[in-house]
Design a protein around this motif. Structure first.
Motif: not given
Length: 133
Positions: A80, A86-88
């Motif tokens: 991260f 992106e979260p997905w």
């Protein structure tokens, strides 16, 4: 209790753990401990060692969760910070990685716990028997 000269461990823990991690019989190291994904055989097909005494229960799942968590959390944080995905993308990558790693580790942890129990003569394993080499 035991003097160094008189005590001989006929079921060394390290050897039993390694054989268990290879899903092999802790006694002979040849026969397969599991006959399906997580089902332990009643006896070794190679040496006949009785494996029905094993009581691994939830132990393999706990160990698997512990290992996967300790590997994935730092990797997720590093990934991260480095890439800001992106979260997905995080869910897809680390979710599938966690599932795959868990599926690979679970039978190994089960075999290891059976090996430990056999080595330490827990739950009725080897009362008075000598290990097979």
């Amino acid at each position: 209790m035991y003097s160094d000269e008189s005590f001989h461990d006929d079921r060394p823990l390290g050897r039993s753990i390694l054989r268990g991690l290879m899903c092999r019989c802790p006694a002979c190291g040849k026969g397969r401990v599991l006959h399906s994904y997580l089902k332990v055989r009643d006896a070794c097909p190679s040496c006949g060692e009785d494996l029905s005494h094993q009581r691994a229960d939830d132990g393999p799942a706990y160990l698997t969760i512990l290992i996967v968590g300790h590997l994935m959390i730092p990797l997720m944080a590093a990934y991260f910070i480095a890439f800001r995905p992106e979260p997905w993308q995080m869910i897809a990558l680390f979710g599938s990685g966690s599932i795959l790693l868990s599926a690979l580790l679970l039978p190994l942890m089960k075999g290891m716990l059976v090996g430990i129990q056999w080595s330490r003569r827990m739950h009725g394993f080897g009362e008075g028997e000598i290990a097979h080499d």
